[in-house]
Design an enzyme around this catalytic site. Sequence first.
Site, PDB file in Angstrom:
ATOM      1  N   HIS A  58       0.811  -1.213   0.000  1.00 30.87           N
ATOM      2  CA  HIS A  58       0.000   0.000   0.000  1.00 30.87           C
ATOM      3  C   HIS A  58       0.846   1.265   0.000  1.00 30.87           C
ATOM      4  CE1 HIS A  58      -3.783  -2.082   0.404  1.00 30.87           C
ATOM      5  NE2 HIS A  58      -3.373  -2.726   1.477  1.00 30.87           N
TER       6      HIS A  58
ATOM      7  N   ARG B 296       7.087  -6.097   3.383  1.00 35.31           N
ATOM      8  CA  ARG B 296       5.806  -6.675   2.963  1.00 35.31           C
ATOM      9  C   ARG B 296       5.729  -6.571   1.454  1.00 35.31           C
ATOM     10  NH1 ARG B 296      -0.260  -5.077   4.970  1.00 35.31           N
ATOM     11  NH2 ARG B 296       0.225  -3.093   3.936  1.00 35.31           N
TER      12      ARG B 296
ATOM     13  N   ASP C  86      16.499 -11.300  -3.232  1.00 33.01           N
ATOM     14  CA  ASP C  86      17.789 -11.017  -3.862  1.00 33.01           C
ATOM     15  C   ASP C  86      18.294  -9.614  -3.527  1.00 33.01           C
ATOM     16  OD1 ASP C  86      18.112 -13.510  -4.967  1.00 33.01           O
ATOM     17  OD2 ASP C  86      17.530 -12.938  -7.001  1.00 33.01           O
TER      18      ASP C  86
ATOM     19  N   GLU D 238      -5.878 -12.115   6.817  1.00 30.16           N
ATOM     20  CA  GLU D 238      -6.691 -10.897   6.714  1.00 30.16           C
ATOM     21  C   GLU D 238      -8.131 -11.164   6.302  1.00 30.16           C
ATOM     22  OE1 GLU D 238      -4.245  -7.453   5.070  1.00 30.16           O
ATOM     23  OE2 GLU D 238      -3.363  -9.153   3.988  1.00 30.16           O
TER      24      GLU D 238
ATOM     25  N   ASP E  70      -8.231  -5.301   6.839  1.00 29.22           N
ATOM     26  CA  ASP E  70      -8.904  -6.124   5.845  1.00 29.22           C
ATOM     27  C   ASP E  70      -9.767  -7.201   6.494  1.00 29.22           C
ATOM     28  OD1 ASP E  70      -8.256  -5.328   3.034  1.00 29.22           O
ATOM     29  OD2 ASP E  70      -6.218  -5.461   3.794  1.00 29.22           O
TER      30      ASP E  70
END
Length: 263
Positions: free
Chosen positions: A50, A75, A89, A154, A180
């Site tokens: 977000h 996240r 990576d 969520e 959520d």
Amino acid sequence: MPIHLSPTLRERLTDSDRPLVGGWVCSGSPVMAEVMAGGGLDVLLLDMEHAPNGLESILAQLHAVSGYPVTPIVRVPSADAVTIKQVLDLGAQNILVPMVSTAEEAREVAAAAQYPPAGRRGIGSALARSGRWSRVPDYLARGAEHVSVFVQIETVEGVENAEDIAAVDGIDGIFLGPSDLSASMGLLGQQTHPDVVAAVERSFAAGRAAGVPVGVNAFDPDVARGYVAAGADWILVGADVSLAARGAERLAAEFIPQPPAGA
């Protein structure tokens, strides 16, 4: 010169005698990431779901916080295996994958984060920051030791499946997302509703039954303390953008004359 990586969030949770406390970095700014990193928090979540973040900005934020005794977790925006591979990576040692509602989804996440034969993470550490360009001894053989994987529950379905999700091999813990979750329960915007809190705490119990740490997001201080009392092993209690927004509003309220009521 051999390089030794920092402890993962999994290791920090195992070694801690108290819940870890953290904050979000949602601005996409390495400056704000460094400001937050120096504040004394245990954990910083760098958000790609977000927030206006891509691979380059996440890399800059990982660099910015690397000199501080704080554990960053990224996240990712989704359970996409390519994105997980790319973020790992970059040198992210800890990832949180949102919207995981079944054990099968959790198994896919775990596979994306582990090298074969346990998983299907692409082999590129010699070319990447993850293995510090072949300066981390035995990075490929010990890759799972250097990465911790958390999934975010969520939805109502996720709460129902929480114990099965938490028990998946390669998943190091679960994290509850009340925003959520409240929407999934038909309580949009009511993250602190008693039914939402109860669902979060049921998921805590499921995680404990599976033997993994549990975390949650809670910006309301009273609710946060309640979650700690209910057994949260780590908790995120604020965000850079929210702290800046509320701080700016307090300055405006203090120094700018307000019109009389009813004017």
